[in-house]
Design a protein around this motif. Structure first.
Motif, PDB file in Angstrom:
ATOM      1  N   MET A   1       0.852  -1.184   0.000  1.00  0.00           N
ATOM      2  CA  MET A   1       0.000   0.000   0.000  1.00  0.00           C
ATOM      3  C   MET A   1       0.890   1.236   0.000  1.00  0.00           C
ATOM      4  O   MET A   1       1.708   1.414   0.880  1.00  0.00           O
ATOM      5  CB  MET A   1      -0.914  -0.015   1.232  1.00  0.00           C
ATOM      6  CG  MET A   1      -1.906   1.103   1.255  1.00  0.00           C
ATOM      7  SD  MET A   1      -3.041   1.085   2.683  1.00  0.00           S
ATOM      8  CE  MET A   1      -4.127  -0.243   2.256  1.00  0.00           C
ATOM      9  N   SER A   2       0.724   2.054  -1.013  1.00  0.00           N
ATOM     10  CA  SER A   2       1.490   3.288  -1.140  1.00  0.00           C
ATOM     11  C   SER A   2       0.501   4.451  -1.151  1.00  0.00           C
ATOM     12  O   SER A   2      -0.113   4.742  -2.177  1.00  0.00           O
ATOM     13  CB  SER A   2       2.314   3.263  -2.419  1.00  0.00           C
ATOM     14  OG  SER A   2       3.035   4.449  -2.547  1.00  0.00           O
ATOM     15  N   ILE A   3       0.352   5.100  -0.016  1.00  0.00           N
ATOM     16  CA  ILE A   3      -0.652   6.152   0.161  1.00  0.00           C
ATOM     17  C   ILE A   3      -0.066   7.503  -0.214  1.00  0.00           C
ATOM     18  O   ILE A   3       1.030   7.857   0.233  1.00  0.00           O
ATOM     19  CB  ILE A   3      -1.152   6.206   1.615  1.00  0.00           C
ATOM     20  CG1 ILE A   3      -1.636   4.836   2.078  1.00  0.00           C
ATOM     21  CG2 ILE A   3      -2.228   7.273   1.792  1.00  0.00           C
ATOM     22  CD1 ILE A   3      -2.790   4.283   1.303  1.00  0.00           C
ATOM     23  N   CYS A  63      -5.076   8.512  -1.064  1.00  0.00           N
ATOM     24  CA  CYS A  63      -5.331   7.531  -2.116  1.00  0.00           C
ATOM     25  C   CYS A  63      -4.271   6.442  -2.132  1.00  0.00           C
ATOM     26  O   CYS A  63      -3.101   6.697  -1.883  1.00  0.00           O
ATOM     27  CB  CYS A  63      -5.319   8.207  -3.486  1.00  0.00           C
ATOM     28  SG  CYS A  63      -6.455   9.584  -3.656  1.00  0.00           S
ATOM     29  N   ASP A  64      -4.722   5.253  -2.465  1.00  0.00           N
ATOM     30  CA  ASP A  64      -3.842   4.143  -2.800  1.00  0.00           C
ATOM     31  C   ASP A  64      -4.112   3.869  -4.270  1.00  0.00           C
ATOM     32  O   ASP A  64      -5.137   3.281  -4.614  1.00  0.00           O
ATOM     33  CB  ASP A  64      -4.150   2.918  -1.938  1.00  0.00           C
ATOM     34  CG  ASP A  64      -3.213   1.753  -2.212  1.00  0.00           C
ATOM     35  OD1 ASP A  64      -2.199   1.959  -2.909  1.00  0.00           O
ATOM     36  OD2 ASP A  64      -3.500   0.646  -1.734  1.00  0.00           O
ATOM     37  N   GLN A  67      -7.780   4.486  -5.752  1.00  0.00           N
ATOM     38  CA  GLN A  67      -8.799   4.329  -4.707  1.00  0.00           C
ATOM     39  C   GLN A  67      -8.636   5.386  -3.621  1.00  0.00           C
ATOM     40  O   GLN A  67      -7.581   5.506  -3.004  1.00  0.00           O
ATOM     41  CB  GLN A  67      -8.729   2.944  -4.073  1.00  0.00           C
ATOM     42  CG  GLN A  67      -9.850   2.737  -3.068  1.00  0.00           C
ATOM     43  CD  GLN A  67      -9.807   1.393  -2.375  1.00  0.00           C
ATOM     44  OE1 GLN A  67      -8.825   0.669  -2.447  1.00  0.00           O
ATOM     45  NE2 GLN A  67     -10.886   1.073  -1.688  1.00  0.00           N
ATOM     46  N   LEU A  69      -9.236   6.527  -0.027  1.00  0.00           N
ATOM     47  CA  LEU A  69      -9.424   5.821   1.242  1.00  0.00           C
ATOM     48  C   LEU A  69      -9.852   6.732   2.381  1.00  0.00           C
ATOM     49  O   LEU A  69     -10.372   6.260   3.395  1.00  0.00           O
ATOM     50  CB  LEU A  69      -8.133   5.106   1.636  1.00  0.00           C
ATOM     51  CG  LEU A  69      -7.592   4.099   0.630  1.00  0.00           C
ATOM     52  CD1 LEU A  69      -6.235   3.591   1.077  1.00  0.00           C
ATOM     53  CD2 LEU A  69      -8.575   2.964   0.450  1.00  0.00           C
ATOM     54  N   ALA A  92      -9.734   0.671   5.779  1.00  0.00           N
ATOM     55  CA  ALA A  92      -8.405   1.302   5.707  1.00  0.00           C
ATOM     56  C   ALA A  92      -7.977   1.908   7.049  1.00  0.00           C
ATOM     57  O   ALA A  92      -6.884   2.466   7.144  1.00  0.00           O
ATOM     58  CB  ALA A  92      -8.407   2.371   4.614  1.00  0.00           C
ATOM     59  N   LYS A  95      -4.196   2.206   9.630  1.00  0.00           N
ATOM     60  CA  LYS A  95      -3.020   2.198   8.755  1.00  0.00           C
ATOM     61  C   LYS A  95      -2.358   3.570   8.684  1.00  0.00           C
ATOM     62  O   LYS A  95      -1.633   3.857   7.739  1.00  0.00           O
ATOM     63  CB  LYS A  95      -3.418   1.704   7.373  1.00  0.00           C
ATOM     64  CG  LYS A  95      -3.948   0.278   7.411  1.00  0.00           C
ATOM     65  CD  LYS A  95      -4.407  -0.202   6.066  1.00  0.00           C
ATOM     66  CE  LYS A  95      -4.947  -1.625   6.243  1.00  0.00           C
ATOM     67  NZ  LYS A  95      -5.536  -2.144   5.040  1.00  0.00           N
TER      68      LYS A  95
END
Length: 161
Positions: A1-3, A63-64, A67, A69, A92, A95
């Motif tokens: 997961m790269s937010i 966002c990931d 998407q 979040l 989510a 995190k």
């Protein structure tokens, strides 16, 4: 997961609405009424209400990829900066996405200005989160819908001269 956190635009409206629709019932039904939840979904999470916050305030989304979040809105109330609507999709949560959104909002406001926010009394998760971010109790008010609004404030950092 790269937010990543970025400024929202009108293409984000459906995703931001979905965040409200998915978070409000689970967040507020334990300590408010279904009528309270429905009334607020119908006033704060409509397409036009979300569009207004994007156009008149500053809204960020986490966002990931594509998407969305989570979202946070920074606006003004009584001449001061206020953090409104900081929510993360249930799947989510946990995190650190809420922390990323909070830090983005506080960075926008800046260290030399007070920041305010409010939540519905009974939302202990929100209170704990806000206290960890440096907010302290300011005052309570009763808006007339059977709920109690708790206002918190994070003081500006003192500047040396």
């Amino acid at each position: 997961m790269s937010i990543i956190v970025r400024r929202a635009d009108s293409s984000d409206i459906p995703a931001i609405q979905a965040i409200g629709l998915l978070t409000w019932p689970t967040t507020y039904l334990p300590f408010t009424s279904p009528n309270y939840v429905l009334a607020n979904l119908n006033s704060w999470w409509t397409e036009s209400a979300v569009r207004q916050t994007i156009e008149e305030d500053v809204t960020f989304v986490a966002c990931d990829g594509e998407q969305v979040l989570g979202a946070v809105t920074v606006g003004e109330f009584e001449g001061e900066s206020v953090i409104w609507k900081i929510y993360v999709l249930p799947e989510a949560q946990g995190k650190r996405i809420g922390l990323m959104l909070m830090n983005t909002a506080l960075e926008l406001i800046g260290e030399n200005c007070d920041a305010r926010l409010e939540f519905v009394k009974g939302n202990e998760h929100a209170r704990d989160f806000y206290e960890k971010a440096g907010f302290t109790f300011d005052f309570e008010e009763e808006p007339g819908d059977g709920s109690v609004t708790v206002w918190m404030r994070r003081k500006a950092r003192a500047t040396s001269r």
